[in-house]
Scaffold this active site. Structure first.
Site, mmCIF file in Angstrom:
data_model
loop_
_atom_site.group_PDB
_atom_site.id
_atom_site.type_symbol
_atom_site.label_atom_id
_atom_site.label_comp_id
_atom_site.label_asym_id
_atom_site.label_seq_id
_atom_site.Cartn_x
_atom_site.Cartn_y
_atom_site.Cartn_z
ATOM 1 C CG ASP A 106 -2.815 3.491 6.807
ATOM 2 O OD1 ASP A 106 -2.768 3.069 5.642
ATOM 3 O OD2 ASP A 106 -3.578 4.402 7.179
ATOM 4 C CB SER A 115 4.957 5.126 4.320
ATOM 5 O OG SER A 115 5.288 6.194 5.177
ATOM 6 C CG HIS A 140 -0.467 6.377 4.656
ATOM 7 N ND1 HIS A 140 -1.843 6.356 4.701
ATOM 8 C CD2 HIS A 140 -0.073 7.284 5.585
ATOM 9 C CE1 HIS A 140 -2.255 7.203 5.634
ATOM 10 N NE2 HIS A 140 -1.195 7.783 6.182
ATOM 11 C CG ASN A 178 -1.804 1.211 1.292
ATOM 12 O OD1 ASN A 178 -2.379 1.610 0.266
ATOM 13 N ND2 ASN A 178 -1.947 1.825 2.454
HETATM 14 C C1 GRF Z 1 -2.506 8.761 -2.736
HETATM 15 O O1 GRF Z 1 -2.231 9.931 -2.027
HETATM 16 C C2 GRF Z 1 -2.120 7.553 -1.934
HETATM 17 O O2 GRF Z 1 -1.029 7.775 -1.070
HETATM 18 C C3 GRF Z 1 -3.352 7.291 -1.125
HETATM 19 O O3 GRF Z 1 -4.415 7.613 -1.974
HETATM 20 C C4 GRF Z 1 -3.990 8.552 -2.950
HETATM 21 C C5 GRF Z 1 -4.300 7.969 -4.289
HETATM 22 O O4 GRF Z 1 -4.050 8.874 -5.330
HETATM 23 N N1 GRF Z 1 -3.375 5.942 -0.605
HETATM 24 P P1 GRF Z 1 -4.088 8.393 -6.830
HETATM 25 O O5 GRF Z 1 -5.473 7.825 -7.077
HETATM 26 O O6 GRF Z 1 -3.019 7.362 -7.005
HETATM 27 O O7 GRF Z 1 -3.839 9.609 -7.643
#
Ligand code: GRF
Length: 204
Positions: A149, A140, A108, A106
């Site tokens: 997370d 991260s 974050h 994932n």
């Molecule tokens: C990103 O900020 C990611 O860290 C979080 O959700 C957002 C997704 O953005 N988990 P995108 O759809 O990849 O533009």
């Protein structure tokens, strides 16, 4: 390495992964884009790149077990080796986490373990960072376990928080580095350079 990307939103991280593949930096294929939202921008990104899509929403299933079973079936059909959550706003069912143990990543938009957990997504994260007065934020990439997370961190990179930053400017700075570190983390998995040691992850 066959990657299944899960996304709920616009899909800019998904796009960054595809660019790294197209440039020959990331030796992998995306064999599936799964979304819980039928109108996610990520679905359009997939379609314009000829990547199979599936809309899978738990609302259409009577219970979590049948939803998880269908998810595992779809992952098998597309021969997915590793799942990359890229803005996927739902919890991955525990049975899928078990079947893909240490093979779900994932991203974050903060420096975990701070500013993570339930409700910490999108602008909420950057608002909390700004309110805390923290001088660094960042992104991260971590392995996914049963809690939001919480799994071992694979790569982190920091950005400075400036006194004039707003939620939007901070989000933009963080997003830029998200697009760097997600393909880097996936590349380390694809090249088998991941070392797991006492519940922590290191890249060789
Ligand atoms: C990103 O900020 C990611 O860290 C979080 O959700 C957002 C997704 O953005 N988990 P995108 O759809 O990849 O533009």
């Amino acid at each position: 390495m066959n990657i299944g990307v899960f996304a709920s939103g616009r899909g800019s991280n998904f796009q960054a992964i595809l660019i790294a593949i197209q440039r020959g930096i990331l030796p992998a294929r995306v064999t599936l884009l799964l979304s819980n939202k039928s109108d996610a921008g990520a679905l359009d990104v997939a379609r314009s790149n000829g990547i199979p899509t599936i809309h899978l929403s738990q609302k259409k299933f009577s219970d979590e077990a049948s939803f998880a079973a269908r998810m595992l079936e779809v992952l098998k059909e597309h021969d997915v080796h590793l799942i990359a959550l890229a803005g996927y706003l739902k919890k991955v069912p525990a049975s899928v986490v078990r079947s893909y143990r240490n093979r779900i990543l994932n991203i974050h938009p903060a420096l975990l373990p701070s500013f993570g957990g339930a409700g910490m997504y999108g602008h909420h994260v950057h608002e909390a960072v700004l309110a805390s007065g923290a001088k660094l934020s960042g992104a991260s990439v971590h392995l996914v376990d049963e809690e939001y997370d919480r799994g071992p961190i694979v790569i982190q990179r920091a950005v400075p928080v400036d006194k004039d930053d707003t939620t939007e400017t901070l989000a933009a700075k963080v997003l830029r580095i998200e697009h760097e570190i997600y393909p880097e983390a996936l590349k380390a998995f694809a090249e088998n350079r991941i070392l797991m040691k006492e519940g922590t992850v290191w890249i060789r």
